[in-house]
Each structure stands twice: as C-alpha cells, then as structure tokens.
Design an enzyme around this catalytic site. Structure first.
Site, PDB file in Angstrom:
ATOM      1  N   ASP A  22      54.684 -75.060  83.238  1.00 15.68           N
ATOM      2  CA  ASP A  22      53.471 -74.887  82.421  1.00 15.68           C
ATOM      3  C   ASP A  22      52.229 -74.572  83.376  1.00 15.68           C
ATOM      4  O   ASP A  22      51.954 -75.530  84.082  1.00 15.68           O
ATOM      5  CB  ASP A  22      53.061 -76.042  81.543  1.00 15.68           C
ATOM      6  CG  ASP A  22      54.143 -76.195  80.399  1.00 15.68           C
ATOM      7  OD1 ASP A  22      54.557 -75.458  79.849  1.00 15.68           O
ATOM      8  OD2 ASP A  22      54.021 -77.358  79.816  1.00 15.68           O
ATOM      9  N   GLU A  27      48.423 -74.369  81.357  1.00 14.88           N
ATOM     10  CA  GLU A  27      47.984 -74.513  80.216  1.00 14.88           C
ATOM     11  C   GLU A  27      46.354 -74.445  80.400  1.00 14.88           C
ATOM     12  O   GLU A  27      46.031 -75.569  81.279  1.00 14.88           O
ATOM     13  CB  GLU A  27      48.126 -75.658  79.224  1.00 14.88           C
ATOM     14  CG  GLU A  27      49.645 -75.650  78.567  1.00 14.88           C
ATOM     15  CD  GLU A  27      49.961 -76.864  77.725  1.00 14.88           C
ATOM     16  OE1 GLU A  27      50.163 -76.438  76.550  1.00 14.88           O
ATOM     17  OE2 GLU A  27      49.690 -78.063  78.300  1.00 14.88           O
ATOM     18  N   GLU A  86      60.953 -76.253  81.642  1.00 14.18           N
ATOM     19  CA  GLU A  86      59.710 -75.769  81.309  1.00 14.18           C
ATOM     20  C   GLU A  86      58.752 -75.721  82.530  1.00 14.18           C
ATOM     21  O   GLU A  86      58.814 -76.697  83.143  1.00 14.18           O
ATOM     22  CB  GLU A  86      59.013 -76.197  79.985  1.00 14.18           C
ATOM     23  CG  GLU A  86      57.826 -75.361  79.622  1.00 14.18           C
ATOM     24  CD  GLU A  86      57.212 -76.116  78.117  1.00 14.18           C
ATOM     25  OE1 GLU A  86      55.980 -75.886  78.043  1.00 14.18           O
ATOM     26  OE2 GLU A  86      58.260 -76.624  77.341  1.00 14.18           O
TER      27      GLU A  86
END
Length: 291
Positions: free
Chosen positions: A105, A107, A103
């Site tokens: 990311d 955010e 993953e």
C-alpha cells in the site's frame, strides 16, 4: 544543513531524470486498466496518456490494471488532490483477491490547505497487515506529478518516491514472518472519502463545498512478471535472466541505503516497529531482525 541541501538537490535531479525515463515506456491507460467504479467520475484523457479520478459527496472512483503480477517493478506518476483535501484518501496499491489477501500500500491522506499530506504505507501477507509506516514528503505532491514506485521481488519490497527508497520490507520467512510470494496482485487505485479517520484521526471532516476533488495519473510503467492462466510471463525460472528483469534480484546498494536512512530519519512520522504500546507482548519479529 549543507549535506541536507545537497541531498535535496540530488533528489530533485533524480526526480527529473527518473520521470523522463518513464515517459518512453508508459502504458496507454485505454489498454492497461479498467475503471472499477465511479459512474463517470474516472476519466481516461489525452488519447490514453492521462487518467483522472474524482470524488464528490455521492461517490469516489477507481481503476485497476488489467494485468495481474507475481513480482514486478510498478511505477506511476500521480498529482494529488490540491487545496483543502482533508478527509480524502488517494490509494495506490497492489492487491490479490480473497479473504487471505496480500497487499502493498501507498495511501495519501489529505489535509487542510497548507498542511502536508501524510503518506501511509503498509504490507499485508495472508490478510494480516499492521505494518504501517507513515511519512511526510519533501515537496508539495499537489503542485506537479511525482513518481511513486513499488519494487516487489522474492527478496524484498521497496517503496520509492521519485526514485528514492523510503521503505524496505525484506523477506524474513526464515524467522516466521509471512511474505507476499504466492498470490498474483493487480495494481489498483481509488479516490474516496475517509473523513472518519484520514485527517487527524477523523477530527477534520471533508468540506464538500470544495468538491469535486481530483487526482491525476500518467506514465504507468509495468515492468513485471505477468500472471495469466496460472503461468508467469517470466517462465518457470526462479531468476529471469532477461535484461529488463534486473529488478527481480535488485537490492539496495550503499547509496540507496543512505537515502533510505535519510528519509526515515527526517520524514518518517510513524513506525509500527517503534510503537511498543501497540504490541504489549513484544514487537513483531521483523522489527528486531537484522537480516
């Protein structure tokens, strides 16, 4: 101070140029993504040129790309939830399936009106993350669209904001650091409630009187090796030669490295590699590597 002002001006110019370049090659959301949840809270508008996610007390919403990628350069313009967004998280990331997932990311952690967003980044390999870096932004991400990009090639992962690199995670398998390279990932995004941790560690809760909260997306560009039926659109070559695959061997030149250093010096607010209390047995090996 003068040099900072010049760099800020240059960043704005880069932002405008970079955003305009993406418009010509933007994917149509009707063809490029599937809505994953939200029961109508996610909407594709303007003949596929615009996508919005909404969050209310009953549910958030999300979408994911129809294509899976094994390396690529992914760009998206996002306008974040405005006003009092405390407790909300707008997530924008690449992720594979399974219990030992990879993953990459972005955010965006909401905050009270007038306070800055926190941009949270992380990299997972084989289900293991704990590689957080957090930043403030040098602009208001709710006032207009800005471009957030992920470069992922066999040598490195680079996070970009309006074409400016803010973080680089290099492939350091040679010293035992796992790197995402074997699992195809989809682009995913969601808007959801995380008021147990998102704003000041959960001290500030979501004010549902401000709902629905809405984030907007446009100009999705997927310049990538698409993974389909166990094969890559880039072929079997380890270094695709096509002109539009220049990202496959892209690295930071001296100018980009200077911008990265400037962002990290002035806008980084947390770096796992500087958190010795979190790693009493010693910092992760990549933190001390120069490769």
């Amino acid at each position: 101070m003068a040099s900072s002002a010049v760099l800020s001006s240059n960043l704005l110019l880069i932002s405008l140029l970079f955003g305009s370049l993406l418009i010509a090659s933007a994917a149509n959301f009707h063809q490029a993504v599937d809505i994953t949840f939200g029961d109508g809270r996610a909407q594709i508008l303007n003949n596929g040129d615009l996508l919005t996610l909404s969050l209310d007390q009953a549910s958030g919403s999300g979408f994911r790309s129809r294509n899976e990628y094994l390396y690529g350069k992914i760009d998206m313009q996002i306008k974040l939830v405005s006003g009092n967004s405390a407790g909300t998280v707008t997530a924008y990331y690449l992720r594979s399936e399974g219990s030992a997932w990879d993953e990459i990311d972005f955010e965006f952690l909401g905050n009270l009106s007038g306070d800055p967003y926190t941009l949270h980044t992380n990299v997972f390999s084989q289900g293991k993350g704990d590689r957080e870096q957090q930043f403030r932004l040098w602009f208001d991400p709710t006032a207009d669209f800005h471009t957030y990009s992920i470069l992922w090639n066999p040598q490195r992962i680079v996070f970009y904001v309006d074409g400016t690199p803010i973080r680089e995670f290099k492939n350091m398998e040679s010293i035992g650091v796992a790197f995402p390279k074997n699992q195809a990932m989809r682009l995913q995004s969601s808007l959801w409630n995380a008021d147990d941790w998102a704003t000041r560690g959960g001290l500030v809760k979501t004010d549902w009187s401000n709902a629905p909260f809405t984030a907007s997306y446009r100009n999705f560009n997927e310049n990538a090796c698409v993974w389909l039926s166990g094969q890559s659109s880039c072929g079997s070559s380890s270094s695709p030669a096509a002109d539009d695959k220049s990202w496959f061997s892209q690295e930071l030149d001296s100018d980009s490295q200077g911008k990265l250093n400037w962002v990290q010096k002035n806008y980084m607010i947390y770096n796992y590699c500087a958190d010795a209390k979190r790693f009493p047995q010693g910092l992760p090996p990549e933190c001390n590597a120069t490769a």
